[in-house]
Design a protein around this motif. Structure first.
Motif, mmCIF file in Angstrom:
data_model
loop_
_atom_site.group_PDB
_atom_site.id
_atom_site.type_symbol
_atom_site.label_atom_id
_atom_site.label_comp_id
_atom_site.label_asym_id
_atom_site.label_seq_id
_atom_site.Cartn_x
_atom_site.Cartn_y
_atom_site.Cartn_z
ATOM 1 N N LEU A 329 -3.679 -10.180 0.697
ATOM 2 C CA LEU A 329 -3.220 -9.460 -0.304
ATOM 3 C C LEU A 329 -2.508 -8.387 0.142
ATOM 4 C CD1 LEU A 329 -6.604 -9.384 -2.335
ATOM 5 C CD2 LEU A 329 -4.647 -11.174 -2.338
ATOM 6 N N SER A 330 -1.235 -8.176 -0.492
ATOM 7 C CA SER A 330 -0.803 -6.910 -0.079
ATOM 8 C C SER A 330 0.169 -6.444 -1.665
ATOM 9 C CB SER A 330 0.561 -7.269 1.028
ATOM 10 O OG SER A 330 1.500 -8.205 0.447
ATOM 11 N N CYS A 331 0.235 -5.075 -1.740
ATOM 12 C CA CYS A 331 0.932 -4.556 -2.761
ATOM 13 C C CYS A 331 1.770 -3.229 -2.258
ATOM 14 C CB CYS A 331 -0.300 -3.792 -3.771
ATOM 15 S SG CYS A 331 0.814 -3.335 -5.243
ATOM 16 N N ARG A 332 3.071 -3.367 -2.534
ATOM 17 C CA ARG A 332 3.889 -2.182 -2.111
ATOM 18 C C ARG A 332 4.802 -1.599 -2.922
ATOM 19 N NH1 ARG A 332 6.238 -3.287 3.356
ATOM 20 N NH2 ARG A 332 5.053 -4.782 4.555
ATOM 21 N N ASN A 333 5.065 -0.377 -3.073
ATOM 22 C CA ASN A 333 5.975 0.359 -4.132
ATOM 23 C C ASN A 333 6.788 1.364 -3.470
ATOM 24 O OD1 ASN A 333 2.940 1.346 -4.461
ATOM 25 N ND2 ASN A 333 4.326 3.121 -4.973
ATOM 26 N N VAL A 334 7.690 1.879 -3.879
ATOM 27 C CA VAL A 334 8.381 2.996 -3.226
ATOM 28 C C VAL A 334 7.694 4.092 -3.545
ATOM 29 C CG1 VAL A 334 10.940 4.287 -3.368
ATOM 30 C CG2 VAL A 334 10.799 1.912 -3.762
ATOM 31 N N LEU A 335 7.569 4.919 -2.353
ATOM 32 C CA LEU A 335 7.127 6.368 -2.534
ATOM 33 C C LEU A 335 7.713 7.316 -3.463
ATOM 34 C CD1 LEU A 335 5.760 6.882 1.080
ATOM 35 C CD2 LEU A 335 4.301 6.714 -0.985
ATOM 36 N N GLY A 338 6.827 12.694 -2.522
ATOM 37 C CA GLY A 338 6.210 12.913 -1.336
ATOM 38 C C GLY A 338 5.121 12.227 -0.455
ATOM 39 N N GLY A 339 4.742 11.156 -1.346
ATOM 40 C CA GLY A 339 3.769 10.220 -0.690
ATOM 41 C C GLY A 339 2.410 10.407 -1.376
ATOM 42 N N ARG A 340 1.538 9.598 -0.862
ATOM 43 C CA ARG A 340 0.071 9.700 -1.517
ATOM 44 C C ARG A 340 -0.835 9.710 -0.145
ATOM 45 N NH1 ARG A 340 -0.809 4.638 -5.329
ATOM 46 N NH2 ARG A 340 0.593 3.556 -3.698
ATOM 47 N N LYS A 341 -2.024 10.188 -0.508
ATOM 48 C CA LYS A 341 -3.119 10.164 0.531
ATOM 49 C C LYS A 341 -4.053 8.909 -0.004
ATOM 50 C CE LYS A 341 -2.909 15.112 1.374
ATOM 51 N NZ LYS A 341 -4.090 16.468 1.288
ATOM 52 N N GLY A 342 -4.662 8.598 1.112
ATOM 53 C CA GLY A 342 -5.694 7.497 0.877
ATOM 54 C C GLY A 342 -6.981 7.646 0.633
ATOM 55 N N GLY A 343 -7.444 8.627 0.035
ATOM 56 C CA GLY A 343 -8.864 9.261 -0.430
ATOM 57 C C GLY A 343 -9.243 8.842 -1.677
ATOM 58 N N THR A 362 -6.254 -1.660 4.438
ATOM 59 C CA THR A 362 -5.612 -0.575 5.044
ATOM 60 C C THR A 362 -4.735 -0.069 3.846
ATOM 61 O OG1 THR A 362 -3.810 -1.902 6.002
ATOM 62 C CG2 THR A 362 -5.838 -1.373 7.417
ATOM 63 N N SER A 363 -4.498 1.118 3.899
ATOM 64 C CA SER A 363 -3.226 1.788 2.885
ATOM 65 C C SER A 363 -2.552 2.886 3.757
ATOM 66 C CB SER A 363 -4.004 2.271 1.924
ATOM 67 O OG SER A 363 -4.967 3.171 1.887
ATOM 68 N N GLU A 364 -1.137 2.827 3.557
ATOM 69 C CA GLU A 364 -0.473 3.784 4.567
ATOM 70 C C GLU A 364 1.000 3.735 4.001
ATOM 71 O OE1 GLU A 364 -0.411 2.494 8.374
ATOM 72 O OE2 GLU A 364 0.174 0.393 8.182
ATOM 73 N N ALA A 365 1.797 4.785 4.399
ATOM 74 C CA ALA A 365 2.934 4.859 4.054
ATOM 75 C C ALA A 365 3.922 4.182 5.398
ATOM 76 C CB ALA A 365 3.583 6.335 3.847
ATOM 77 N N VAL A 366 4.756 3.355 4.757
ATOM 78 C CA VAL A 366 5.568 2.526 5.799
ATOM 79 C C VAL A 366 6.914 2.395 5.345
ATOM 80 C CG1 VAL A 366 5.898 0.488 7.098
ATOM 81 C CG2 VAL A 366 3.415 1.075 6.451
ATOM 82 N N GLY A 368 9.013 4.643 3.758
ATOM 83 C CA GLY A 368 9.504 5.017 2.478
ATOM 84 C C GLY A 368 8.571 3.931 1.372
ATOM 85 N N GLU A 369 7.726 3.355 1.840
ATOM 86 C CA GLU A 369 6.975 2.490 0.777
ATOM 87 C C GLU A 369 5.605 2.735 1.202
ATOM 88 O OE1 GLU A 369 9.342 -1.604 -0.326
ATOM 89 O OE2 GLU A 369 7.987 -1.646 1.562
ATOM 90 N N TRP A 370 4.634 2.810 -0.035
ATOM 91 C CA TRP A 370 3.298 2.834 0.077
ATOM 92 C C TRP A 370 2.446 1.191 0.076
ATOM 93 C CZ3 TRP A 370 -0.083 6.448 1.233
ATOM 94 C CH2 TRP A 370 -1.540 6.009 1.112
ATOM 95 N N VAL A 371 2.260 1.117 1.221
ATOM 96 C CA VAL A 371 1.630 -0.463 1.478
ATOM 97 C C VAL A 371 0.192 -0.658 1.594
ATOM 98 C CG1 VAL A 371 1.818 -2.460 3.039
ATOM 99 C CG2 VAL A 371 3.989 -0.892 2.755
ATOM 100 N N LEU A 372 -0.449 -1.196 0.429
ATOM 101 C CA LEU A 372 -1.699 -1.574 0.561
ATOM 102 C C LEU A 372 -1.897 -3.073 0.973
ATOM 103 C CD1 LEU A 372 -4.647 -1.343 -0.390
ATOM 104 C CD2 LEU A 372 -4.021 -2.314 -2.398
ATOM 105 N N ARG A 373 -2.719 -3.306 2.368
ATOM 106 C CA ARG A 373 -3.055 -4.767 2.933
ATOM 107 C C ARG A 373 -4.594 -4.819 2.654
ATOM 108 N NH1 ARG A 373 0.855 -2.618 6.852
ATOM 109 N NH2 ARG A 373 2.845 -3.671 6.684
ATOM 110 N N VAL A 374 -4.833 -5.993 2.409
ATOM 111 C CA VAL A 374 -6.360 -6.425 2.209
ATOM 112 C C VAL A 374 -6.578 -7.853 2.996
ATOM 113 C CG1 VAL A 374 -8.325 -7.134 0.876
ATOM 114 C CG2 VAL A 374 -6.775 -5.179 0.176
ATOM 115 N N ARG A 375 -7.385 -7.933 3.826
ATOM 116 C CA ARG A 375 -7.430 -9.522 4.354
ATOM 117 C C ARG A 375 -8.944 -9.752 4.306
ATOM 118 N NH1 ARG A 375 -4.081 -10.938 8.621
ATOM 119 N NH2 ARG A 375 -5.889 -12.078 9.674
#
Length: 382
Positions: A329-335, A338-343, A362-366, A368-375
């Protein structure tokens, strides 16, 4: 009231005295049946009575229900501060039976000592009140005080023995710990469900209401109100289902939890909030175990909700497919901003869901996008 007298006026002292005297009555009844008192020395009577009592009590202790009966009686009469310190369950092992036998023997032995002391003090006290004794009656308060303190100490000893010999076994303590852990996990799961469902509904509602206020187009307002109604109704269904689980009503049937097949409805509501969504959901609920389908829906819901909160109006890309027996599963959106923290709580909830199913998140900025990945492993989840 002085401390030395306080215990003598506590009701528990006398309920424990009664508990001790019950043991003495049992020993007395057995003594009258065998070996009796006629023609035997005191030492021989005591030894034979102790042997007979021990055999009978050990035999009775082999009955599993005996431990429950003794535990209930000890709780009522010995009155521990914490009831769970004395077990009230049948014997589940030979170790439990052995502990019950030791408890019965100790209880009868201590009760016999206190009962004989009580009779002795009462008999001696009665002899002191005869006119021929004179000032010897002054010893009566001293004897009564000594007897009562004997009962106090014997009752405390009886309670300690009950807690040690009738207390929960290692298996019972483990079962209780597992039950507490299961209840805690269930509460945490319901908290996550409430956070994800109600949080998503409120996010969509706020965005829709804000957009409807800013846009003068009546048709847009109508669509916004319709989206608010749909999301609100779905949130009410989820809330009712969770309330049924919390009430634990035996005849209540909770509403069916949404699975991955309902992701389309979820995304439609998000699109109505003004965020373009590109979806690639190449998996059906029938292809997944039920728990995995439901948890996947909640993970996508939380990912989309976070995107709507932190990047309202920005494009969102959702992807779900099975690769090598793993649901990805993945969910991407434009930051934005200034981005987000993963807490956040939502991301923590996603990680907890993934770990419980043997996967990872995992969730991180890549770029210019915020990417959430779940396996999530499909085979382990089933």
């Amino acid at each position: 009231m002085p401390v030395i007298f306080a215990s003598l006026f506590r009701p528990v002292t006398y309920s424990r005295w009664l508990h001790l005297l019950i043991g003495w009555v049992f020993a007395g009844v057995v003594l009258l049946v065998y070996p009796g008192t006629e023609g035997l020395s005191v030492v021989r009577v005591v030894v034979l009575s102790a042997a007979v009592d021990s055999v009978l009590l050990t035999a009775v202790a082999m009955i599993p229900a005996m431990r429950r009966a003794e535990g209930v009686q000890a709780r009522l009469l010995l009155v521990p501060e914490r009831e769970e310190s004395i077990g009230a369950a049948p014997s589940a092992s030979w170790r439990d039976r052995a502990r019950t036998a030791l408890w019965l023997i100790a209880r009868v032995g201590l009760g016999f000592a206190v009962g004989m002391s009580t009779v002795g003090v009462l008999t001696f006290g009665a002899s002191l009140v005869r006119p021929s004794v004179g000032t010897g009656a002054l010893l009566l308060p001293v004897l009564a005080f000594a007897l009562l303190w004997l009962v106090v100490f014997a009752g405390r000893l009886q309670l300690w023995l009950a807690q040690k010999l009738l207390g929960p076994s290692a298996a019972e303590r483990l079962a209780e710990a597992e039950l507490r852990a299961e209840r805690l996990l269930e509460r945490n799961r319901l908290a996550r469900e409430l956070h994800d469902s109600i949080g998503h509904a409120l996010t969509v509602t706020v965005l829709q209401a804000g957009a409807a206020r800013e846009v003068a187009d009546p048709a847009f307002r109508e669509r916004a109100l319709e989206a608010i109604e749909t999301v609100g109704r779905r949130a009410m269904e989820d809330l009712e289902r969770m309330l049924v689980l919390l009430r634990e009503a035996p005849d209540a049937v909770p509403a069916e939890q949404p699975g991955i097949d309902r992701v389309g409805e979820l995304l439609e509501g998000a699109r109505a909030a003004g965020s373009p969504i590109e979806a690639d959901v190449a998996v059906r609920g029938a292809e997944l175990p039920g728990v995995l389908s439901r948890e996947a829906y909640r993970i996508v819901q939380e990912g989309v909700t976070n995107a709507l909160k932190h990047a309202p109006g920005a494009p969102i890309r959702v992807r779900a497919r099975v690769e090598d027996e793993t649901l990805v599963l993945s969910c991407r959106n434009v930051l934005v901003g200034g981005g987000r923290k993963g807490g956040g709580k939502g991301l923590r909830g996603i990680r907890e869901r993934a770990v419980l199913l043997g996967g990872d998140a995992t969730s991180e900025a890549v770029d210019g996008e915020w990417v959430l990945r779940v396996r999530l492993p499909v085979r382990l989840a089933g």
